[in-house]
Design a protein around this motif. Structure first.
Motif, PDB file in Angstrom:
ATOM      1  N   SER A 137      58.024  81.631 -30.749  1.00  0.00           N
ATOM      2  CA  SER A 137      57.752  82.950 -30.164  1.00  0.00           C
ATOM      3  C   SER A 137      58.196  84.089 -31.076  1.00  0.00           C
ATOM      4  O   SER A 137      59.026  83.903 -31.969  1.00  0.00           O
ATOM      5  N   TYR A 143      59.896  87.931 -30.793  1.00  0.00           N
ATOM      6  CA  TYR A 143      60.668  88.776 -29.884  1.00  0.00           C
ATOM      7  C   TYR A 143      60.830  90.170 -30.481  1.00  0.00           C
ATOM      8  O   TYR A 143      61.124  90.316 -31.673  1.00  0.00           O
ATOM      9  N   LYS A 193      58.632  89.450 -25.305  1.00  0.00           N
ATOM     10  CA  LYS A 193      58.516  88.112 -25.886  1.00  0.00           C
ATOM     11  C   LYS A 193      57.037  87.740 -25.934  1.00  0.00           C
ATOM     12  O   LYS A 193      56.319  87.882 -24.943  1.00  0.00           O
ATOM     13  N   GLU A 200      54.760  84.514 -26.874  1.00  0.00           N
ATOM     14  CA  GLU A 200      54.633  83.119 -27.280  1.00  0.00           C
ATOM     15  C   GLU A 200      53.431  82.980 -28.207  1.00  0.00           C
ATOM     16  O   GLU A 200      52.366  83.532 -27.932  1.00  0.00           O
ATOM     17  N   TYR A 201      53.614  82.268 -29.305  1.00  0.00           N
ATOM     18  CA  TYR A 201      52.533  82.139 -30.280  1.00  0.00           C
ATOM     19  C   TYR A 201      51.263  81.545 -29.676  1.00  0.00           C
ATOM     20  O   TYR A 201      50.152  81.896 -30.071  1.00  0.00           O
TER      21      TYR A 201
END
Length: 217
Positions: A108, A110, A120, A122-123
């Motif tokens: 991820s 941030y 955040k 998430e990829y």
């Protein structure tokens, strides 16, 4: 026959030299070359400043893990921190500049303010990464339109080529990086969109113009 033999010997010589060079590379040098190959694929012939960046080695990170606030480390516990760099984040509405940190882990990204995680990403949910073709350091991280996200992330990075390369390698999203000309659209949140305009001027600046657009000079 002589020409064929000469050409064959030349190819063998070149192959041996390449093999010798590759075997002599340190692990650190191999990582540098792998990253630079990705940078080339994304930016070569597209963004100003790329050629000047070739001679500048990428650092593993701009800040050490120990430089992060202990509260942030606790919140990210269990994730392998790969890269940290200072950035300027622009609010999506008023475009006020905020000093932040961009922390990239194995899974991820941030956006961090002191002891708080502001966002955040998430990829696996990353929708795209956009930069302009000019020499500015602006990068927009596009996120999905859902309740978890406030909107796309607008950042200004001092080491843009390095930061974007690290991000797209970790996220495995090299194909989602776009280098745009003139302007780009970004999501503000709640179904709303904003416009960012890129132009050339006597000095670098980022400001909200009279029409409410974010202008990057």
């Amino acid at each position: 026959f002589f020409m064929q033999t000469s050409e064959m010997l030349r190819k063998i010589c070149v192959r041996n030299l390449v093999r010798k060079y590759c075997r002599g590379l340190t692990a650190e040098r191999k990582v540098q070359l792998q990253q630079k190959v990705v940078t080339s694929a994304v930016f070569s012939g597209k963004k100003e400043g790329y050629l000047e960046s070739l001679s500048q080695p990428f650092l593993d990170t701009r800040l050490k893990e120990n430089d992060l606030n202990p509260k942030v480390l606790q919140l990210i516990r269990g994730e392998n921190i790969k890269y940290v760099t200072p950035v300027i984040k622009y609010d999506r509405n008023g475009f006020k500049a905020r000093e932040r940190l961009l922390v990239l882990t194995q899974s991820s990204a941030y956006v961090v303010e002191m002891a708080k995680i502001k966002q955040k990403i998430e990829y696996s949910t990353l929708k795209g990464i956009s930069t302009s073709n000019l020499s500015d350091g602006i990068v927009v991280i596009h996120v999905p339109e859902d309740n978890k996200q406030k909107g796309d992330v607008i950042l200004q990075c001092e080491h843009l080529f390095e930061t974007v390369t690290k991000l797209c390698i970790l996220a495995n999203k090299q194909s989602l990086v776009k280098v745009v000309k003139g302007s780009l659209r970004f999501r503000v949140g709640s179904g709303k969109e904003g416009t960012m305009v890129f132009t050339v001027g006597p000095e670098p600046q980022v400001f909200k113009d009279k029409t409410g657009q974010l202008t990057v000079v």
